[in-house]
Scaffold this active site. Structure first.
Site, PDB file in Angstrom:
ATOM      1  N   LYS A   7      -3.795   8.564  -0.940  1.00  0.00           N
ATOM      2  CA  LYS A   7      -3.272   7.561  -1.880  1.00  0.00           C
ATOM      3  C   LYS A   7      -4.431   6.893  -2.630  1.00  0.00           C
ATOM      4  O   LYS A   7      -5.551   6.828  -2.120  1.00  0.00           O
ATOM      5  CB  LYS A   7      -2.422   6.520  -1.143  1.00  0.00           C
ATOM      6  CG  LYS A   7      -3.208   5.628  -0.247  1.00  0.00           C
ATOM      7  CD  LYS A   7      -2.437   4.393   0.208  1.00  0.00           C
ATOM      8  CE  LYS A   7      -3.396   3.533   1.010  1.00  0.00           C
ATOM      9  NZ  LYS A   7      -2.934   2.294   1.493  1.00  0.00           N
ATOM     10  N   LYS A  53      -8.046   1.634   9.493  1.00  0.00           N
ATOM     11  CA  LYS A  53      -8.855   0.455   9.164  1.00  0.00           C
ATOM     12  C   LYS A  53      -9.816   0.067  10.285  1.00  0.00           C
ATOM     13  O   LYS A  53     -10.872  -0.495  10.020  1.00  0.00           O
ATOM     14  CB  LYS A  53      -7.957  -0.718   8.791  1.00  0.00           C
ATOM     15  CG  LYS A  53      -7.233  -0.461   7.482  1.00  0.00           C
ATOM     16  CD  LYS A  53      -6.704  -1.724   6.842  1.00  0.00           C
ATOM     17  CE  LYS A  53      -6.164  -1.408   5.461  1.00  0.00           C
ATOM     18  NZ  LYS A  53      -5.483  -2.525   4.837  1.00  0.00           N
ATOM     19  N   LYS A  91      -8.871   1.457  -2.856  1.00  0.00           N
ATOM     20  CA  LYS A  91     -10.261   1.051  -3.087  1.00  0.00           C
ATOM     21  C   LYS A  91     -11.216   1.695  -2.095  1.00  0.00           C
ATOM     22  O   LYS A  91     -12.389   1.877  -2.365  1.00  0.00           O
ATOM     23  CB  LYS A  91     -10.367  -0.466  -2.987  1.00  0.00           C
ATOM     24  CG  LYS A  91     -10.488  -1.084  -4.347  1.00  0.00           C
ATOM     25  CD  LYS A  91     -10.871  -2.520  -4.266  1.00  0.00           C
ATOM     26  CE  LYS A  91     -10.085  -3.171  -3.230  1.00  0.00           C
ATOM     27  NZ  LYS A  91      -9.485  -4.307  -3.134  1.00  0.00           N
TER      28      LYS A  91
HETATM   29  P1  TYM Z   1      -1.894  -4.378   0.080  1.00  0.00           P
HETATM   30  O1  TYM Z   1      -2.531  -5.663  -0.286  1.00  0.00           O
HETATM   31  O2  TYM Z   1      -2.743  -3.292   0.671  1.00  0.00           O
HETATM   32  O3  TYM Z   1      -1.159  -3.738  -1.181  1.00  0.00           O
HETATM   33  C1  TYM Z   1      -0.291  -4.492  -2.020  1.00  0.00           C
HETATM   34  C2  TYM Z   1       0.864  -3.622  -2.472  1.00  0.00           C
HETATM   35  O4  TYM Z   1       0.382  -2.486  -3.206  1.00  0.00           O
HETATM   36  C3  TYM Z   1       0.991  -1.303  -2.703  1.00  0.00           C
HETATM   37  N1  TYM Z   1       0.060  -0.162  -2.893  1.00  0.00           N
HETATM   38  C4  TYM Z   1       0.410   1.014  -3.439  1.00  0.00           C
HETATM   39  N2  TYM Z   1       1.579   1.444  -3.958  1.00  0.00           N
HETATM   40  C5  TYM Z   1       1.611   2.696  -4.468  1.00  0.00           C
HETATM   41  N3  TYM Z   1       0.536   3.543  -4.498  1.00  0.00           N
HETATM   42  C6  TYM Z   1      -0.658   3.139  -3.999  1.00  0.00           C
HETATM   43  N4  TYM Z   1      -1.713   3.956  -4.048  1.00  0.00           N
HETATM   44  C7  TYM Z   1      -0.757   1.833  -3.439  1.00  0.00           C
HETATM   45  N5  TYM Z   1      -1.771   1.116  -2.860  1.00  0.00           N
HETATM   46  C8  TYM Z   1      -1.247  -0.094  -2.538  1.00  0.00           C
HETATM   47  C9  TYM Z   1       1.236  -1.604  -1.228  1.00  0.00           C
HETATM   48  O5  TYM Z   1       2.203  -0.756  -0.678  1.00  0.00           O
HETATM   49  C10 TYM Z   1       1.672  -3.051  -1.290  1.00  0.00           C
HETATM   50  O6  TYM Z   1       3.049  -3.157  -1.569  1.00  0.00           O
HETATM   51  N6  TYM Z   1       0.302  -5.454   4.434  1.00  0.00           N
HETATM   52  C11 TYM Z   1       0.401  -5.626   3.004  1.00  0.00           C
HETATM   53  C12 TYM Z   1       0.452  -7.068   2.547  1.00  0.00           C
HETATM   54  C13 TYM Z   1       1.515  -7.862   3.222  1.00  0.00           C
HETATM   55  C14 TYM Z   1       2.922  -7.765   2.989  1.00  0.00           C
HETATM   56  C15 TYM Z   1       3.513  -8.737   3.841  1.00  0.00           C
HETATM   57  C16 TYM Z   1       3.717  -6.975   2.168  1.00  0.00           C
HETATM   58  C17 TYM Z   1       1.307  -8.816   4.143  1.00  0.00           C
HETATM   59  N7  TYM Z   1       2.522  -9.355   4.545  1.00  0.00           N
HETATM   60  C18 TYM Z   1       4.886  -8.935   3.876  1.00  0.00           C
HETATM   61  C19 TYM Z   1       5.097  -7.177   2.210  1.00  0.00           C
HETATM   62  C20 TYM Z   1       5.677  -8.141   3.064  1.00  0.00           C
HETATM   63  C21 TYM Z   1      -0.826  -4.993   2.361  1.00  0.00           C
HETATM   64  O7  TYM Z   1      -1.853  -4.886   2.954  1.00  0.00           O
HETATM   65  O8  TYM Z   1      -0.650  -4.660   1.044  1.00  0.00           O
END
Ligand code: TYM
Length: 323
Positions: free
Chosen positions: A192, A112, A195
């Site tokens: 994966k 990132k 976006k």
């Molecule tokens: P974020 O917003 O990028 O994604 C949200 C959730 O979607 C899952 N995800 C996927 N799962 C399977 N295949 C994919 N291609 C795929 N793309 C996204 C992510 O694994 C996630 O579960 N850091 C986190 C947000 C966060 C968080 C937390 C999560 C902030 N604090 C505390 C859990 C606990 C994030 O950026 O997710």
């Protein structure tokens, strides 16, 4: 009382099938068995330095989408992270239990920071994520596989905090993954679905024509004589298992085993079933967005449920530290 569970998602624009299958689908299922805390990680989203008007819109749109997907605000606490200031408060405290070396190992920072620049917020992001989880004494965190490294670091940071204060003040979390924890990019199944990879996603707001275009371009077999599924084909079967009925899955599995599978037919089936899945969700989403006051109220009520729990944890952590 039910066991606690926490998870978050960033308001960075329309969700895709990866977010849904990797995380939100389980959030919906788990809200009935757990005391669940689900939040829109708007403080985390600041690390992408979004335009304020975009962030504002994305927050409310994500809230509407989560409700449209089946998150029931009566069954769980659904809230904006920035409405519960204890997240950043514990984040500051935990800065002192994490090292630069640990943060340097995080692959998401490397990916990132190329895109957004080397901002400190992006670097320390996993510490705030640790605070998000620790605040609710959550042992279980339903996420996609890309978050596992962050959760392992969260465990280390919490262990270091507990060892510093000489007591188990904060709970170590474990990720909860499903079979669909890693949905791959349609046009490049070695990455994966995300976006940031153009052409890789099906968005939850995509119309049938867009779904069709994305699926028609999906990579299938690199070696047509192979008896194992290539990553692209395995990814299409993952979608089939999630969106089509079990008879269809058996039908296409049988064809694959016999070597008679026509990918164009598999794709047609997926186009039909995914579009049929998305249509009612999009309808509910649009009608929810017409009433922003109700959405705001949902978020306020969610924060009201979260704050007392978060407050208790902060008090415990401060006391343990001598504050
Ligand atoms: P974020 O917003 O990028 O994604 C949200 C959730 O979607 C899952 N995800 C996927 N799962 C399977 N295949 C994919 N291609 C795929 N793309 C996204 C992510 O694994 C996630 O579960 N850091 C986190 C947000 C966060 C968080 C937390 C999560 C902030 N604090 C505390 C859990 C606990 C994030 O950026 O997710």
């Amino acid at each position: 009382m039910n066991k606690r569970l926490v998870s978050g998602i960033q308001p960075t624009g329309a969700l895709h099938l990866g977010n849904y299958l990797g995380a939100i689908k389980q959030w919906v299922e788990l809200q009935y068995d757990y005391d669940a805390f689900y939040f829109i990680a708007d403080y985390h989203a600041l690390t992408g330095r979004p335009k304020p008007a975009d962030l504002k819109r994305h927050r409310i749109e994500l809230l509407a989408m989560l409700v449209a997907l089946g998150i029931d605000p009566k069954k769980c606490a659904l809230f904006f992270q920035s409405d519960v200031p204890e997240h950043t408060e514990l984040g500051w405290i935990l800065n002192n239990s994490a090292t630069i070396g640990q943060l340097n190992r995080m692959t998401q920072y490397k990916e990132k920071s190329d895109q957004y620049g080397q901002y400190v917020g992006l670097f320390t992001y996993p510490i705030l994520q640790t605070a998000d989880i620790a605040l609710y004494d959550a042992a279980t965190v339903p996420v996609g596989e890309d978050q596992v490294q962050h959760l392992e670091l969260a465990r280390e940071i919490i262990r270091s905090f507990n060892s510093h204060v000489g007591d188990t003040v904060l709970v170590e979390p474990k990720p909860l993954l499903t079979k669909s924890a890693r949905v791959m990019a349609l046009n490049n199944p070695s990455k994966k679905m995300s976006k940031s990879v153009a052409g890789s996603v099906i968005g939850l707001l995509d119309d049938p024509v867009t779904v069709e275009t994305a699926l028609k371009r999906a990579v299938t077999d690199s070696d047509p004589n192979s008896t194992d599924k290539s990553p692209g084909v395995a990814n299409l079967f993952l979608l089939l298992e999630n969106f089509s009925d079990s008879e269809m899955v058996r039908h296409f599995e049988g064809q694959f085993q016999k070597g008679t599978l026509r990918y164009s037919e598999l794709k047609e089936q997926l186009i039909e079933d995914i579009s049929a899945f998305l249509a009612p969700i999009q309808k509910t989403y649009r009608s929810l967005l017409e009433d922003e006051i109700t959405l705001q109220r949902i978020a306020e009520d969610g924060a009201k449920k979260a704050r007392p729990i978060a407050g208790e944890t902060i008090s415990r952590a401060k006391k343990a530290l001598g504050l």
